[in-house]
Design a protein around this motif. Structure first.
Motif, PDB file in Angstrom:
ATOM      1  N   PHE A   1       0.824  -1.206   0.000  1.00 50.22           N
ATOM      2  CA  PHE A   1       0.000   0.000   0.000  1.00 50.22           C
ATOM      3  C   PHE A   1       0.857   1.255   0.000  1.00 50.22           C
ATOM      4  O   PHE A   1       0.638   2.175  -0.794  1.00 50.22           O
ATOM      5  N   ASP A   2       1.864   1.296   0.872  1.00 53.12           N
ATOM      6  CA  ASP A   2       2.700   2.502   0.902  1.00 53.12           C
ATOM      7  C   ASP A   2       3.545   2.624  -0.363  1.00 53.12           C
ATOM      8  O   ASP A   2       3.791   3.732  -0.832  1.00 53.12           O
ATOM      9  N   ALA A   3       4.002   1.487  -0.914  1.00 49.44           N
ATOM     10  CA  ALA A   3       4.781   1.548  -2.149  1.00 49.44           C
ATOM     11  C   ALA A   3       3.964   2.160  -3.276  1.00 49.44           C
ATOM     12  O   ALA A   3       4.474   2.954  -4.072  1.00 49.44           O
ATOM     13  N   MET A   4       2.669   1.825  -3.324  1.00 55.65           N
ATOM     14  CA  MET A   4       1.829   2.358  -4.406  1.00 55.65           C
ATOM     15  C   MET A   4       1.436   3.804  -4.181  1.00 55.65           C
ATOM     16  O   MET A   4       1.192   4.544  -5.137  1.00 55.65           O
ATOM     17  N   THR A   5       1.345   4.248  -2.939  1.00 50.01           N
ATOM     18  CA  THR A   5       0.900   5.618  -2.663  1.00 50.01           C
ATOM     19  C   THR A   5       2.055   6.587  -2.427  1.00 50.01           C
ATOM     20  O   THR A   5       1.829   7.724  -2.015  1.00 50.01           O
ATOM     21  N   SER A   6       3.289   6.141  -2.688  1.00 49.04           N
ATOM     22  CA  SER A   6       4.463   7.005  -2.528  1.00 49.04           C
ATOM     23  C   SER A   6       5.156   7.162  -3.877  1.00 49.04           C
ATOM     24  O   SER A   6       5.233   6.214  -4.659  1.00 49.04           O
ATOM     25  N   THR A   7       5.672   8.353  -4.139  1.00 48.78           N
ATOM     26  CA  THR A   7       6.422   8.595  -5.367  1.00 48.78           C
ATOM     27  C   THR A   7       7.822   8.018  -5.238  1.00 48.78           C
ATOM     28  O   THR A   7       8.518   8.282  -4.252  1.00 48.78           O
ATOM     29  N   ARG A   8       8.203   7.211  -6.200  1.00 48.49           N
ATOM     30  CA  ARG A   8       9.539   6.610  -6.240  1.00 48.49           C
ATOM     31  C   ARG A   8      10.257   7.087  -7.493  1.00 48.49           C
ATOM     32  O   ARG A   8       9.685   7.746  -8.354  1.00 48.49           O
ATOM     33  N   SER A   9      11.506   6.682  -7.639  1.00 45.81           N
ATOM     34  CA  SER A   9      12.263   7.036  -8.836  1.00 45.81           C
ATOM     35  C   SER A   9      11.683   6.351 -10.060  1.00 45.81           C
ATOM     36  O   SER A   9      11.898   6.785 -11.193  1.00 45.81           O
ATOM     37  N   TYR A  10      10.931   5.259  -9.843  1.00 47.61           N
ATOM     38  CA  TYR A  10      10.442   4.470 -10.955  1.00 47.61           C
ATOM     39  C   TYR A  10       8.923   4.452 -11.064  1.00 47.61           C
ATOM     40  O   TYR A  10       8.369   3.807 -11.927  1.00 47.61           O
ATOM     41  N   SER A  11       8.208   5.113 -10.178  1.00 47.17           N
ATOM     42  CA  SER A  11       6.749   5.107 -10.263  1.00 47.17           C
ATOM     43  C   SER A  11       6.182   6.322  -9.553  1.00 47.17           C
ATOM     44  O   SER A  11       6.699   6.750  -8.533  1.00 47.17           O
ATOM     45  N   ARG A  12       5.126   6.867 -10.144  1.00 43.95           N
ATOM     46  CA  ARG A  12       4.455   8.015  -9.544  1.00 43.95           C
ATOM     47  C   ARG A  12       3.429   7.523  -8.533  1.00 43.95           C
ATOM     48  O   ARG A  12       2.821   6.461  -8.711  1.00 43.95           O
ATOM     49  N   ALA A  13       3.231   8.273  -7.486  1.00 43.50           N
ATOM     50  CA  ALA A  13       2.291   7.872  -6.446  1.00 43.50           C
ATOM     51  C   ALA A  13       0.875   7.734  -7.001  1.00 43.50           C
ATOM     52  O   ALA A  13       0.415   8.561  -7.791  1.00 43.50           O
ATOM     53  N   ARG A  14       0.188   6.661  -6.606  1.00 39.79           N
ATOM     54  CA  ARG A  14      -1.209   6.473  -6.975  1.00 39.79           C
ATOM     55  C   ARG A  14      -2.106   7.101  -5.913  1.00 39.79           C
ATOM     56  O   ARG A  14      -1.728   7.182  -4.738  1.00 39.79           O
ATOM     57  N   PRO A  15      -3.306   7.485  -6.289  1.00 43.72           N
ATOM     58  CA  PRO A  15      -4.274   7.895  -5.260  1.00 43.72           C
ATOM     59  C   PRO A  15      -4.585   6.721  -4.334  1.00 43.72           C
ATOM     60  O   PRO A  15      -4.495   5.558  -4.727  1.00 43.72           O
ATOM     61  N   VAL A  16      -4.978   7.044  -3.115  1.00 35.45           N
ATOM     62  CA  VAL A  16      -5.283   5.994  -2.142  1.00 35.45           C
ATOM     63  C   VAL A  16      -6.360   5.065  -2.672  1.00 35.45           C
ATOM     64  O   VAL A  16      -6.277   3.836  -2.534  1.00 35.45           O
ATOM     65  N   ALA A  17      -7.396   5.624  -3.299  1.00 40.41           N
ATOM     66  CA  ALA A  17      -8.488   4.794  -3.806  1.00 40.41           C
ATOM     67  C   ALA A  17      -7.990   3.797  -4.842  1.00 40.41           C
ATOM     68  O   ALA A  17      -8.419   2.633  -4.862  1.00 40.41           O
ATOM     69  N   ALA A  18      -7.067   4.247  -5.713  1.00 40.28           N
ATOM     70  CA  ALA A  18      -6.534   3.345  -6.731  1.00 40.28           C
ATOM     71  C   ALA A  18      -5.683   2.248  -6.093  1.00 40.28           C
ATOM     72  O   ALA A  18      -5.722   1.081  -6.528  1.00 40.28           O
ATOM     73  N   ALA A  19      -4.917   2.602  -5.079  1.00 38.99           N
ATOM     74  CA  ALA A  19      -4.095   1.603  -4.396  1.00 38.99           C
ATOM     75  C   ALA A  19      -4.967   0.569  -3.696  1.00 38.99           C
ATOM     76  O   ALA A  19      -4.695  -0.639  -3.743  1.00 38.99           O
ATOM     77  N   VAL A  20      -6.051   1.025  -3.076  1.00 38.15           N
ATOM     78  CA  VAL A  20      -6.967   0.097  -2.409  1.00 38.15           C
ATOM     79  C   VAL A  20      -7.614  -0.830  -3.432  1.00 38.15           C
ATOM     80  O   VAL A  20      -7.742  -2.042  -3.200  1.00 38.15           O
TER      81      VAL A  20
END
Length: 476
Positions: free
Chosen positions: A398-417
């Motif tokens: 969940f945190d990996a998807m909702t956090s901006t990384r060097s290789y991926s932009r943060a998703r909205p919480v709803a999308a991560a859920v």
């Protein structure tokens, strides 16, 4: 002030300090015309001053209470544990002496108390004025409610009388509440003026945290006063302090050990954050999300801290992975991914000897196992995967998807859920996913951006792949 560490007090704090000193002086001034048993006053004032001395001794003061740990950065706040462990002496003074004399009992000990941070002199003066006001107010309330008569009256020194139980508990309890209220009100005032905390934050929770300990101190102070007035006299009253001192020492040693545990965890997390800068802060958030899930599951409180440690340390094995792989921009080769997938085993080896982690060690080893058995390092499936590992796996993704990384932009919480729910039953335990959803509905989530180089293209090389199809490298 104190040499090179001199710190100027804000004008608001100076006004608060001056006001407290003036009010304390006004409270104690009538002592000149009051009928004071000076022998009892001297014994109580000397006893409290003596009780403050151990705080100056590094060996005896090495234990730290949770409240003291939290408030050490401020240094102004009087806490009911630690240095407040001998507040029964002050409350006994409130029960035995006239209000002006009771107020003065606290002053010598407060001026001798250990102060950890500059400016030390203003802090000591503040503490003395604060305690004088609190004890004086408590003594005034106690007297107005008939506490002294209920305790045995003024003739008790010549002909000891039996205390009027249970009535004496009423004025003693009211005095303890007033003592608590005055101290917490002044604590909030100094945090607002000296530390410039917002007003709502300065007083938040102070009274509730202090209420129970101060009530215990009030009961102990009443026991001291009763024994003081008994045929056995002041020496018997000292017996009340002995078990309190021992319990305080044991409590302090426990929290000293707890502080050492926290320092160990903090050092490991800082080492990981330095090595893998793109995920800085990720570990703390995974620990938080893990606890949110566990609370929704009704997990026993005694396990929550160990689970939080599991979440915080889940990626400690990255210390054994080459930094170039953790920070690589492009796609990973199969060989490179195989190296990164060794990090759970590296992490387990790193923490193997840390006994207080308990179940957290299994979570560190197995947090990349998948419910369908396709995970690593051992391909465990279903209930073979430890409960802590199943919790941390959901929090981690969940945190990996909702956090901006060097290789991926943060998703909205709803999308991560939505992604977690899609992967439930294959990668994640559905019960853990449902618990996270309930926790988010109840508390919300406000993730911080963790990329240290925001100008870099966040989608470079890896793509924002679904959680149950492929784990992002660096988070593998």
């Amino acid at each position: 002030m104190d040499g090179p560490q001199r710190r100027a007090l804000p004008w608001g704090a100076r006004a608060a300090l001056l006001g407290a000193v003036v009010a304390a002086g006004a409270c104690a001034l009538p002592v000149a015309r009051a009928s004071v048993p000076w022998g009892a006053f001297g014994l109580l004032a000397g006893l409290y001053a003596l009780c403050e001395w151990p705080a100056r001794c590094p060996l005896l003061a090495s234990g730290v209470s949770p409240a003291r740990t939290k408030l050490r950065a401020w240094g102004w706040v009087t806490v009911p544990i630690g240095s407040g462990s001998f507040f029964p002496v002050l409350l006994a003074a409130a029960f035995l002496l006239p209000p002006p004399a009771a107020a003065l009992v606290a002053v010598p000990g407060a001026l001798l108390a250990r102060v950890e941070q500059p400016p030390r002199s203003p802090r000591r003066v503040w503490r003395a004025a604060q305690l004088a006001l609190a004890v004086g107010a408590a003594a005034e309330v106690y007297g107005r409610l008939g506490g002294r008569e209920a305790l045995g009256g003024t003739r008790a020194a010549l002909a000891p009388l039996a205390p009027d139980f249970p009535y004496v508990l009423l004025p003693a309890g009211a005095a303890a509440l007033v003592f608590c209220a005055v101290l917490t009100a002044l604590d909030g005032l100094i945090l607002w003026t000296a530390e410039r905390l917002p007003a709502r934050t300065a007083w938040r929770g102070l009274l509730l945290r202090s209420l129970a300990p101060y009530c215990v101190h009030g009961l102990a102070g009443l026991m001291m006063a009763v024994l003081w007035r008994s045929p056995y006299g002041p020496p018997a009253a000292l017996l009340v302090l002995l078990p309190m001192y021992i319990s305080c020492w044991v409590f302090a040693q426990y929290h000293r050990e707890h502080a050492a545990h926290q320092a160990t965890i903090r050092a490991l997390v800082q080492a990981v954050d330095i090595k893998d800068t793109y995920t800085r802060g990720h570990s703390e958030r995974v620990g938080l999300a893990s606890v949110l899930i566990a609370r929704e599951l009704g997990m026993d409180e005694s396990r929550l801290e160990v689970l939080r440690f599991a979440g915080i340390l889940h990626d400690v094995g990255k210390l054994g992975v080459p930094t170039r792989l953790l920070r690589k921009d492009g796609p990973l080769t199969p060989q490179e991914r195989a190296v990164i997938e060794l990090h759970p085993e590296y992490g387990h080896e790193i923490v193997r000897g840390i006994g207080f982690l308990g179940e957290a060690r299994a979570a560190i080893l197995h947090h990349h196992e998948r419910l369908d058995g396709s995970g690593y390092p051992y391909g465990l499936a279903g209930s073979q995967i430890p409960e802590f590992a199943r919790v941390v796996a959901v929090a981690d993704a969940f945190d990996a998807m909702t956090s901006t990384r060097s290789y991926s932009r943060a998703r909205p919480v709803a999308a991560a859920v939505e992604e977690l729910e899609r992967c439930a039953g294959r990668q994640f335990d559905p019960a853990m996913v449902r618990a996270l959803v309930r926790a988010l509905d109840r508390h919300g989530w406000h993730p911080a951006v963790t990329a240290d180089e925001p100008d870099r293209d966040p989608g470079a090389g890896r793509g924002n792949v679904p959680a149950c199809d492929a784990a992002p490298a660096g988070h593998a």
